[in-house]
Design a protein around this motif. Structure first.
Motif, PDB file in Angstrom:
ATOM      1  N   ARG A 170     -65.643   9.968 -24.790  1.00  0.00           N
ATOM      2  CA  ARG A 170     -64.817  10.935 -25.490  1.00  0.00           C
ATOM      3  C   ARG A 170     -64.209  11.927 -24.496  1.00  0.00           C
ATOM      4  O   ARG A 170     -64.800  12.194 -23.447  1.00  0.00           O
ATOM      5  N   PRO A 171     -63.004  12.417 -24.832  1.00  0.00           N
ATOM      6  CA  PRO A 171     -62.343  13.327 -23.901  1.00  0.00           C
ATOM      7  C   PRO A 171     -63.060  14.674 -23.862  1.00  0.00           C
ATOM      8  O   PRO A 171     -63.487  15.183 -24.903  1.00  0.00           O
ATOM      9  N   LEU A 172     -63.192  15.210 -22.670  1.00  0.00           N
ATOM     10  CA  LEU A 172     -63.805  16.525 -22.492  1.00  0.00           C
ATOM     11  C   LEU A 172     -62.791  17.406 -21.789  1.00  0.00           C
ATOM     12  O   LEU A 172     -62.088  16.956 -20.902  1.00  0.00           O
ATOM     13  N   ILE A 173     -62.772  18.656 -22.207  1.00  0.00           N
ATOM     14  CA  ILE A 173     -61.858  19.549 -21.500  1.00  0.00           C
ATOM     15  C   ILE A 173     -62.401  20.966 -21.534  1.00  0.00           C
ATOM     16  O   ILE A 173     -62.851  21.445 -22.564  1.00  0.00           O
ATOM     17  N   ALA A 174     -62.415  21.579 -20.345  1.00  0.00           N
ATOM     18  CA  ALA A 174     -62.663  23.017 -20.299  1.00  0.00           C
ATOM     19  C   ALA A 174     -61.277  23.639 -20.257  1.00  0.00           C
ATOM     20  O   ALA A 174     -60.617  23.650 -19.223  1.00  0.00           O
ATOM     21  N   MET A 175     -60.851  24.096 -21.419  1.00  0.00           N
ATOM     22  CA  MET A 175     -59.477  24.601 -21.544  1.00  0.00           C
ATOM     23  C   MET A 175     -59.178  25.575 -20.406  1.00  0.00           C
ATOM     24  O   MET A 175     -59.813  26.608 -20.269  1.00  0.00           O
ATOM     25  N   PRO A 176     -58.203  25.231 -19.528  1.00  0.00           N
ATOM     26  CA  PRO A 176     -57.954  26.108 -18.374  1.00  0.00           C
ATOM     27  C   PRO A 176     -57.297  27.419 -18.799  1.00  0.00           C
ATOM     28  O   PRO A 176     -56.291  27.409 -19.513  1.00  0.00           O
ATOM     29  N   LEU A 234     -53.172  28.806 -20.467  1.00  0.00           N
ATOM     30  CA  LEU A 234     -52.836  29.729 -21.559  1.00  0.00           C
ATOM     31  C   LEU A 234     -52.084  30.943 -21.024  1.00  0.00           C
ATOM     32  O   LEU A 234     -51.180  31.463 -21.672  1.00  0.00           O
ATOM     33  N   VAL A 274     -49.905  32.205 -28.243  1.00  0.00           N
ATOM     34  CA  VAL A 274     -49.917  30.827 -27.737  1.00  0.00           C
ATOM     35  C   VAL A 274     -50.783  29.930 -28.621  1.00  0.00           C
ATOM     36  O   VAL A 274     -51.792  30.369 -29.183  1.00  0.00           O
ATOM     37  N   PHE A 275     -50.342  28.698 -28.752  1.00  0.00           N
ATOM     38  CA  PHE A 275     -51.066  27.743 -29.592  1.00  0.00           C
ATOM     39  C   PHE A 275     -51.122  26.402 -28.884  1.00  0.00           C
ATOM     40  O   PHE A 275     -50.216  26.051 -28.136  1.00  0.00           O
ATOM     41  N   TYR A 276     -52.206  25.682 -29.127  1.00  0.00           N
ATOM     42  CA  TYR A 276     -52.290  24.361 -28.519  1.00  0.00           C
ATOM     43  C   TYR A 276     -53.099  23.449 -29.423  1.00  0.00           C
ATOM     44  O   TYR A 276     -53.889  23.901 -30.260  1.00  0.00           O
ATOM     45  N   ILE A 326     -58.825  16.837 -30.963  1.00  0.00           N
ATOM     46  CA  ILE A 326     -59.886  16.947 -29.965  1.00  0.00           C
ATOM     47  C   ILE A 326     -60.292  18.410 -29.843  1.00  0.00           C
ATOM     48  O   ILE A 326     -61.445  18.761 -29.938  1.00  0.00           O
ATOM     49  N   THR A 327     -59.297  19.236 -29.630  1.00  0.00           N
ATOM     50  CA  THR A 327     -59.537  20.676 -29.707  1.00  0.00           C
ATOM     51  C   THR A 327     -58.195  21.338 -30.003  1.00  0.00           C
ATOM     52  O   THR A 327     -57.142  20.813 -29.654  1.00  0.00           O
ATOM     53  N   ALA A 328     -58.261  22.501 -30.661  1.00  0.00           N
ATOM     54  CA  ALA A 328     -57.030  23.190 -31.030  1.00  0.00           C
ATOM     55  C   ALA A 328     -57.374  24.627 -31.373  1.00  0.00           C
ATOM     56  O   ALA A 328     -58.511  24.920 -31.736  1.00  0.00           O
ATOM     57  N   ASN A 329     -56.427  25.513 -31.237  1.00  0.00           N
ATOM     58  CA  ASN A 329     -56.684  26.880 -31.685  1.00  0.00           C
ATOM     59  C   ASN A 329     -55.806  27.232 -32.878  1.00  0.00           C
ATOM     60  O   ASN A 329     -55.745  28.365 -33.288  1.00  0.00           O
ATOM     61  N   ASN A 336     -53.751  36.758 -31.505  1.00  0.00           N
ATOM     62  CA  ASN A 336     -52.960  35.545 -31.293  1.00  0.00           C
ATOM     63  C   ASN A 336     -52.696  34.831 -32.613  1.00  0.00           C
ATOM     64  O   ASN A 336     -51.684  34.166 -32.786  1.00  0.00           O
ATOM     65  N   ALA A 339     -53.874  36.433 -22.287  1.00  0.00           N
ATOM     66  CA  ALA A 339     -54.028  35.170 -23.019  1.00  0.00           C
ATOM     67  C   ALA A 339     -55.059  34.248 -22.395  1.00  0.00           C
ATOM     68  O   ALA A 339     -55.552  33.330 -23.045  1.00  0.00           O
ATOM     69  N   ALA A 380     -58.978  30.949 -23.630  1.00  0.00           N
ATOM     70  CA  ALA A 380     -59.668  29.729 -23.188  1.00  0.00           C
ATOM     71  C   ALA A 380     -61.159  29.811 -23.504  1.00  0.00           C
ATOM     72  O   ALA A 380     -61.789  28.789 -23.788  1.00  0.00           O
ATOM     73  N   ASP A 432     -62.111  28.589 -26.905  1.00  0.00           N
ATOM     74  CA  ASP A 432     -61.850  27.189 -27.235  1.00  0.00           C
ATOM     75  C   ASP A 432     -63.179  26.491 -27.491  1.00  0.00           C
ATOM     76  O   ASP A 432     -64.090  26.553 -26.653  1.00  0.00           O
ATOM     77  N   LEU A 435     -64.212  23.465 -27.447  1.00  0.00           N
ATOM     78  CA  LEU A 435     -64.627  22.432 -26.502  1.00  0.00           C
ATOM     79  C   LEU A 435     -65.098  23.065 -25.185  1.00  0.00           C
ATOM     80  O   LEU A 435     -66.069  22.624 -24.585  1.00  0.00           O
ATOM     81  N   ARG A 436     -64.391  24.120 -24.778  1.00  0.00           N
ATOM     82  CA  ARG A 436     -64.772  24.787 -23.533  1.00  0.00           C
ATOM     83  C   ARG A 436     -66.110  25.489 -23.716  1.00  0.00           C
ATOM     84  O   ARG A 436     -66.967  25.463 -22.833  1.00  0.00           O
TER      85      ARG A 436
END
Lengths: 465, 382
Positions: free
Chosen positions: A64-70, A74, A85-87, A97-100, B92, B316, B320, B323, B325-326
């Motif tokens: 599964r994909p892993l991400i430490a949102m950088p 942002l 900001v939105f992702y 997978i992940t979203a805000n 936000n 902003a 992170a 998040d 996942l983070r």
């Protein structure tokens, strides 16, 4: 006589204002469009950067994909303008997978982004956002699945940039218009200066001064000045002619009047009835010469200023016949052989009949006066290749070619001062010819003598018979 | 012109409110992760300046504040929290109102976000230790010295720090620490080896230190610790001399605030010279404003501890941290690192040999102990 028109300056300024308004509106519209495009171009690059930064942090682990949102992604996405900001990161089956935020990413958009990066303006929860998406195929140990990265931010920075660009474009335009108005104003003033100079020069002119206007003017005005110069030259010519005419006329009138005075003085001293009778006859002759002279002068004046007589369609042969019949009955022609040479059918021309009649009278009179008794004088009409010709021909002594050209001028009598005459006859004829746009020619025929002919050329006179 | 209209509008509003003493506008609800007894001078001063407004103040944990801001049950006007990432996330999501106040405009750029979230304090993050520690080792002044101090066996079971799971502040601070240096994880491993006790609040840590349960506490909020050390001589507070994080406690006005006018008045007071003066003089929260006079100001703090204060940037990038996942990845790493040295006393951990050690370890990362509540009536703040 001269209608007062608009001010050139005001008209130019009105045109400028109109053009400014039209161009200004067009320019502002264009500037708004291009500024928005430019702002989108710049900040879409920011969206790209953010997406790439996120993609960089994406890794696969345990299928599964892993991400430490950088945080940097942002921060980039927020821009110094502090956008919201939105992702959203979507998996292969569209799962999050992940979203805000639950961005409105439709199935259609998901399908589209598989082919190429997508940029969209969207309205979301009452806020207008710029959305960008891109798909990445990342490889892991267990799986190879595409991941879609979607980012969005508010449009504050874009709007601010676009607004700034438009404001700058407008400012540039206003400056340009201001400069243009100033320059046009100066140019108009500079261009109108020669006109002012010309006006001053014309105003200061003496009424008798017909010399050319020697003013330095722009090319556009030189035609006007040339025309003015030509007008002046013509006026000078006509003025000169008039003065010469007046001088000649007074001289001509003076001679018979002086003769009358002498004769009457002599007669007054005498007591002899016989002498009185002689004197009265002389006075009568002198008076009739003066009358004739005055009559011819009147004719000249009338011809020069006649603008009312209308040309009619008339038959030259009939006119010639009528005139000849008239002259044949006068005592003056008793000593000459008058003949008529006309075709036996009518010859039509456009002409004023009294003027042509006077012309014939003058020519016949001249021929009778300047030829010795017994001469043959022919009045005729001839149809030639170039047109219809009315002529008077005699077999008298003729005029030397050198003097012929000056015959048409008033009071010039072809070096002949032995006969009575004013010298006005041919001048009158010339005037009449000119007013009929016909050609007067003086030639010496083969038989000797003189031939004066009036040619109505076909081009001018047969077009409307 | 705009300003004039705003002034006129305010005048009209003022006239209207004084004329009928509106019941709706005479209240102000503040939901705060800030002890009432700390905030009390501020609230009293505000009530004195605006006698027509009655303030109801409710203090709770950062996570509770965040929950109430999202659920809005019942909605409050002003939300105050030290969990900066969650406050920025609220803004936000469009839950914060933009403040067009002169006080807001003049507020330093580095301490606000979008004119919606305002960092109104300047609280250093510190190390606190008991005097007992000084008998066995050199008291740590830097993060490196802290790592060395953790080697002494006397500290076994006497180390405490924030629980990143239950405390938003603690989690944010650790994230920020990890951003600055990867050696932070060595510190986590060393603390784990000493059987670190996680606490939810700074106050709980300070109470443990005073009671003698703990000898060393890491990442306490300086505002509480310095005030506590004044009355508890056995506790020493050390602002790290290599780098010290500074936390900005943030306030925002809810977009759906039931009493927007009162909320704006409160923010104008809080960010204006009057509120900051009270803050610098009567609370240990430190005023970030230059030119404010009092014992508790950022300028004075800089004079005392030097230039190595690093405020957590209010922007902003904080998003992170929230998040999921983070957060999940961070917690997984935290769990792994804190137990990595359980079996050995090796002071030099290396993250590369985690896999085989992990398989041999028990599931519970560290022994949990119940934290005693400080107030019976209220939830405690971090």
């Amino acid at each position: 006589m001269i209608r007062r028109g608009h001010s050139l300056k005001r008209r130019l300024m009105l045109w400028m204002a109109g053009l400014t308004l039209i161009f200004g509106t067009a320019l502002l519209l264009e500037a708004t469009l291009s500024a928005n495009r430019e702002a989108d171009r710049v900040y879409d690059g920011v969206l790209d950067d953010a997406i790439l930064t996120i993609a960089e942090a994406l890794q696969w682990q345990d299928g599964r994909p892993l991400i430490a949102m950088p945080a940097a992604a942002l921060q980039i996405l927020a821009t110094p303008h502090e956008e919201r900001v939105f992702y959203a990161l979507l998996g292969a089956r569209g799962e999050i997978i992940t979203a805000n935020a639950s961005l409105p990413i439709t199935a259609r958009l998901q399908k589209k982004v598989a082919q190429q990066p997508v940029y969209r303006d969207i309205d979301w929860q009452g806020t207008s956002l710029r959305l960008a998406g891109r798909e990445f195929t990342s490889a892991g140990w267990e799986t190879r699945e595409p991941v879609q990265i979607w980012v969005a931010h508010t449009r504050g920075a874009r709007n601010a940039l676009a607004h700034d660009l438009v404001a700058r474009a407008a400012m540039r335009f206003i400056l340009m218009v201001g400069l243009a108005i100033m320059l046009v104003w100066l140019a108009v003033r500079a261009s109108l200066r020669p006109l002012t100079r010309l006006r001053h020069r014309l105003r200061q002119r003496h009424s008798e001064d017909f010399s050319p206007i020697s003013a330095r003017v722009p090319v556009e005005l030189s035609e006007l000045v040339n025309t003015l110069d030509q007008l002046l030259a013509r006026q000078r010519e006509s003025h000169d002619r008039l003065m010469r005419f007046i001088a000649d006329a007074s001289h001509q009138l003076k001679t018979p009047l002086a003769g009358l005075q002498n004769i009457s003085e002599l007669a007054l001293r005498s007591r002899d009835h016989e002498q009185w009778h002689e004197a009265l006859k002389d006075i009568h002759a002198g008076a009739s010469r003066s009358t004739r002279l005055a009559h011819q002068l009147l004719q000249m004046a009338r011809l020069d200023h006649d603008e009312t007589s209308l040309a009619t369609r008339l038959d030259l042969t009939a006119l010639a016949r009528e005139r000849l019949t008239d002259w044949a009955q006068r005592p003056a022609s008793a000593m000459h052989d008058l003949g008529l040479e006309v075709p036996d059918h009518p010859v039509w021309v456009q002409a004023t009949d009294w003027q042509l009649g006077e012309l014939i009278n003058n020519l016949l009179d001249n021929a009778l006066r300047y030829t010795p008794p017994g001469s043959v004088i022919t009045l005729g009409v001839e149809e030639t290749d170039s047109g219809h010709e009315l002529f008077v021909e005699d077999n008298g002594p003729g005029v030397p070619p050198a003097l012929r050209d000056s015959l048409a001028q008033p009071f010039v009598r072809g070096d002949r001062h032995d006969t009575s005459g004013s010298g006005l006859g041919l001048a009158v004829a010339t005037s009449i010819a000119r007013s009929h746009q016909a050609q007067l020619s003086i030639t010496t025929p083969d038989s000797g003598g003189l031939r004066v002919a009036l040619l109505f050329s076909h081009e001018r006179h047969q077009r409307n018979p | 012109m705009k300003y004039l209209i705003a002034v006129l509008a305010l005048l009209v509003l003022n006239l209207g409110s004084t004329a009928r003493v509106s019941a709706a506008e005479s209240h102000l609800t503040i939901e705060a992760a800030l002890d009432f007894n700390v905030a009390e001078p501020l609230i009293r001063a505000f009530e004195a300046a605006h006698p027509d407004i009655k303030v109801s103040y409710h203090d709770s944990s950062t996570l509770a504040v965040d929950r109430r801001a999202r659920d809005g049950s019942p909605p409050a006007d002003v939300y105050i929290s030290s969990a900066m990432p969650w406050q920025v996330a609220l803004a936000n999501q469009g839950r914060a109102a933009r403040l067009d106040l002169p006080e807001a405009r003049q507020w330093p750029e580095w301490a606000k976000w979008r004119n919606e979230v305002f960092g109104f304090t300047f609280e250093p993050v510190v190390i606190a230790y008991r005097l007992d520690l000084a008998r066995h080792t050199l008291p740590p002044q830097t993060h490196r010295e802290l790592l060395q101090a953790l080697q002494i066996p006397q500290l076994q079971g006497r180390v405490t720090t924030y629980d990143p799971e239950s405390s938003g502040v603690g989690y944010s601070l650790f994230q920020q620490d990890a951003r600055y240096s990867p050696r932070f994880w060595d510190l986590v491993a060393a603390m784990g080896a000493r059987g670190v006790t996680p606490e939810a609040t700074s106050r709980a840590m300070l109470e443990g230190l005073s009671e003698g349960r703990y000898w060393l506490g890491y990442n306490l909020l300086g505002s509480y610790a310095i005030a506590w050390a004044r009355n508890h001589p056995e506790v020493i507070v050390q602002v790290p001399t290599d780098y010290s994080l500074v936390l900005l406690r943030t306030a925002l006005v809810a977009r759906n605030a039931p009493h927007p006018r009162a909320a704006r008045l409160f923010m104008a007071f809080l960010l204006g010279p009057k509120g900051q003066h009270v803050l610098a003089g009567q609370t240990p929260l430190f005023s970030p404003l230059d030119g404010v006079v009092g014992p508790w100001t950022a300028a004075r703090l800089r004079d005392q501890v030097g230039d190595h204060l690093y405020p957590i940037p209010l922007d902003a990038s904080l998003l992170a941290f929230v998040d999921p996942l983070r957060r999940e990845a961070f917690m997984r790493r935290w769990t792994r690192e804190i137990t990595i040295l359980d079996r050995t006393d090796d002071p030099r951990p290396s993250p590369s040999n985690t896999a085989d050690q992990r398989t041999a370890r028990p599931e519970t990362p560290w022994p949990r102990r119940p934290t005693t509540p400080v107030h019976s009536s209220r939830e405690t703040q971090p």
